[in-house]
Motif scaffolding. Structure first.
Motif, PDB file in Angstrom:
ATOM      1  N   VAL A  25      -5.177   3.392  -3.284  1.00 44.57           N
ATOM      2  CA  VAL A  25      -6.313   3.176  -2.407  1.00 44.57           C
ATOM      3  C   VAL A  25      -5.960   3.767  -1.043  1.00 44.57           C
ATOM      4  CG1 VAL A  25      -7.717   1.417  -1.251  1.00 44.57           C
ATOM      5  CG2 VAL A  25      -7.021   1.099  -3.652  1.00 44.57           C
ATOM      6  N   PRO A  26      -6.866   4.497  -0.390  1.00 44.72           N
ATOM      7  CA  PRO A  26      -6.550   5.043   0.930  1.00 44.72           C
ATOM      8  C   PRO A  26      -6.040   3.955   1.879  1.00 44.72           C
ATOM      9  CG  PRO A  26      -8.592   5.988   0.134  1.00 44.72           C
ATOM     10  CD  PRO A  26      -8.196   4.917  -0.849  1.00 44.72           C
TER      11      PRO A  26
ATOM     12  N   ALA B 263      -6.143   3.209   5.127  1.00 36.30           N
ATOM     13  CA  ALA B 263      -7.033   2.502   6.052  1.00 36.30           C
ATOM     14  C   ALA B 263      -7.955   1.543   5.292  1.00 36.30           C
ATOM     15  CB  ALA B 263      -7.854   3.503   6.862  1.00 36.30           C
ATOM     16  N   GLU B 264      -8.445   1.983   4.137  1.00 40.06           N
ATOM     17  CA  GLU B 264      -9.318   1.126   3.334  1.00 40.06           C
ATOM     18  C   GLU B 264      -8.557  -0.088   2.820  1.00 40.06           C
ATOM     19  OE1 GLU B 264     -11.591   1.325  -0.987  1.00 40.06           O
ATOM     20  OE2 GLU B 264     -11.205   3.189   0.093  1.00 40.06           O
ATOM     21  N   ALA B 265      -7.338   0.129   2.344  1.00 39.96           N
ATOM     22  CA  ALA B 265      -6.551  -0.985   1.811  1.00 39.96           C
ATOM     23  C   ALA B 265      -6.292  -2.038   2.882  1.00 39.96           C
ATOM     24  CB  ALA B 265      -5.235  -0.463   1.246  1.00 39.96           C
ATOM     25  N   ARG B 266      -5.892  -1.618   4.049  1.00 36.09           N
ATOM     26  CA  ARG B 266      -5.575  -2.590   5.112  1.00 36.09           C
ATOM     27  C   ARG B 266      -6.834  -3.303   5.595  1.00 36.09           C
ATOM     28  NH1 ARG B 266      -1.281   1.413   7.930  1.00 36.09           N
ATOM     29  NH2 ARG B 266       0.387   1.105   6.399  1.00 36.09           N
ATOM     30  N   ALA B 267      -7.935  -2.578   5.691  1.00 42.84           N
ATOM     31  CA  ALA B 267      -9.183  -3.226   6.097  1.00 42.84           C
ATOM     32  C   ALA B 267      -9.594  -4.282   5.075  1.00 42.84           C
ATOM     33  CB  ALA B 267     -10.286  -2.183   6.270  1.00 42.84           C
ATOM     34  N   THR B 268      -9.399  -3.977   3.789  1.00 42.00           N
ATOM     35  CA  THR B 268      -9.768  -4.932   2.743  1.00 42.00           C
ATOM     36  C   THR B 268      -8.845  -6.143   2.764  1.00 42.00           C
ATOM     37  OG1 THR B 268     -10.583  -3.101   1.391  1.00 42.00           O
ATOM     38  CG2 THR B 268     -10.235  -5.201   0.289  1.00 42.00           C
TER      39      THR B 268
ATOM     40  N   VAL C 145      -4.338  -2.731  -4.022  1.00 43.03           N
ATOM     41  CA  VAL C 145      -4.129  -1.604  -3.106  1.00 43.03           C
ATOM     42  C   VAL C 145      -3.720  -0.335  -3.861  1.00 43.03           C
ATOM     43  CG1 VAL C 145      -3.509  -3.151  -1.216  1.00 43.03           C
ATOM     44  CG2 VAL C 145      -1.702  -2.189  -2.659  1.00 43.03           C
TER      45      VAL C 145
ATOM     46  N   THR D 278       0.823  -1.205   0.000  1.00 37.64           N
ATOM     47  CA  THR D 278       0.000   0.000   0.000  1.00 37.64           C
ATOM     48  C   THR D 278       0.863   1.264   0.000  1.00 37.64           C
ATOM     49  OG1 THR D 278      -1.735  -1.146   1.223  1.00 37.64           O
ATOM     50  CG2 THR D 278      -1.766   1.255   1.288  1.00 37.64           C
TER      51      THR D 278
ATOM     52  N   ASP E 109       0.786  -3.861   6.218  1.00 36.77           N
ATOM     53  CA  ASP E 109       0.023  -4.692   5.278  1.00 36.77           C
ATOM     54  C   ASP E 109       0.090  -6.163   5.687  1.00 36.77           C
ATOM     55  OD1 ASP E 109      -0.634  -2.475   3.748  1.00 36.77           O
ATOM     56  OD2 ASP E 109       0.102  -3.323   1.859  1.00 36.77           O
TER      57      ASP E 109
ATOM     58  N   THR F  80     -10.134  -8.337   5.743  1.00 39.52           N
ATOM     59  CA  THR F  80     -11.398  -9.041   5.520  1.00 39.52           C
ATOM     60  C   THR F  80     -11.295 -10.048   4.384  1.00 39.52           C
ATOM     61  OG1 THR F  80     -12.191  -7.239   4.083  1.00 39.52           O
ATOM     62  CG2 THR F  80     -12.765  -7.124   6.424  1.00 39.52           C
TER      63      THR F  80
END
Length: 276
Positions: free
Chosen positions: A186-187, A189-194, A174, A13, A38, A197
């Protein structure tokens, strides 16, 4: 469930340039933090899916990039080089799944920091006459052990390359390549959350494991330098196809080990920088 993670850096990321991923680059130390986080996201997802242990192999460049004090303490870490199996060091048939975090596309593809193992020194690689890079080599080696690859994170070109090898692998883009050293990110926080999950979902829905195989396969490598190709036939079983191309046949894990030896020979006889 025993989980193996091979962690590269170019597909992490937020990273787009050699200064982000190679010492003593001006942003390398920040890149190490980004890489570690990551990987942590994948580790969290793995444990949420029921992992009993996680082994992380630092697979990028000097192979001492991940920061042990910031790494999720539930994971073990392989750090440093040389390693006989390089990017897949520590991967054995006892692992139920392998994950690829921070990977990049192969040489010749217009992806972020794209190359195959040695920057410009390797022009092309073929496995049984199919173009291959780091992604395909890892996937083939894992398959030969009977270990499925469940996840890849990286830019969109790396994700597409993995899907071409195995459509069943879950991928997380990412960043989206604009050129070799530019991307739409990709922002964070969004990348790591994705990553977290998607890892959890992928491990909860694992595909059937491939059948282990010792079948003989053919590896062909075309180098930029005829000097490298001139040295490699000293290794038993390696043959020159032309002044810059060598080929060798062996079971996949033996091919991977031999290829790691190729890289050490090439490093000894060349001094090319990694990306430019």
């Amino acid at each position: 469930m025993k989980v193996y993670i091979s962690a590269d850096m170019e597909g992490i990321t937020g990273l787009v340039d050699s200064d982000d991923v190679q010492p003593p680059g001006r942003d390398y130390e920040r890149g190490r933090v980004m890489m570690t986080e990551d990987v942590n996201a994948a580790i969290r997802g793995a444990y949420q899916a029921g992992a009993t242990s996680v082994l992380v192999n630092d697979a990028h460049g000097p192979m001492r990039n991940l920061l042990p004090d910031l790494l999720d303490p539930r994971a073990a870490l392989i750090k440093g080089r040389p390693k006989p199996l390089g990017m897949i060091e520590g991967l054995t048939a006892e692992y139920e799944v392998a994950l690829c975090v921070g990977f990049h596309s192969r040489a010749g593809v217009l992806g972020v920091l794209s190359h195959s193992f040695m920057g410009h020194e390797i022009e092309d690689i073929w496995l049984d006459d199919e173009p291959v890079g780091e992604i395909g080599m890892l996937h083939a080696a894992a398959a030969s052990l009977g270990v499925p690859v469940a996840l890849l994170t990286g830019d969109d070109t790396a994700c597409a390359e993995m899907k071409a090898w195995d459509p069943g692998v879950s991928t997380v883009a990412v960043k989206y390549a604009k050129d070799r050293f530019a991307a739409q990110l990709v922002p964070v926080a969004e990348a790591r959350a994705t990553i977290e999950t998607t890892t959890e979902t992928a491990l909860r829905t694992l595909p059937q494991a491939p059948t282990p195989s010792n079948a003989v396969r053919r590896l062909t490598v075309r180098w930029q330098s005829a000097s490298v190709a001139s040295h490699l036939p000293a290794i038993p079983g390696v043959h020159k196809r032309d002044d810059r191309t060598v080929t060798v046949e062996a079971p996949m894990l033996d091919l991977y080990r031999l290829f790691c030896l190729f890289l050490r020979v090439a490093t000894a006889v060349t001094s090319n920088p990694p990306y430019c």
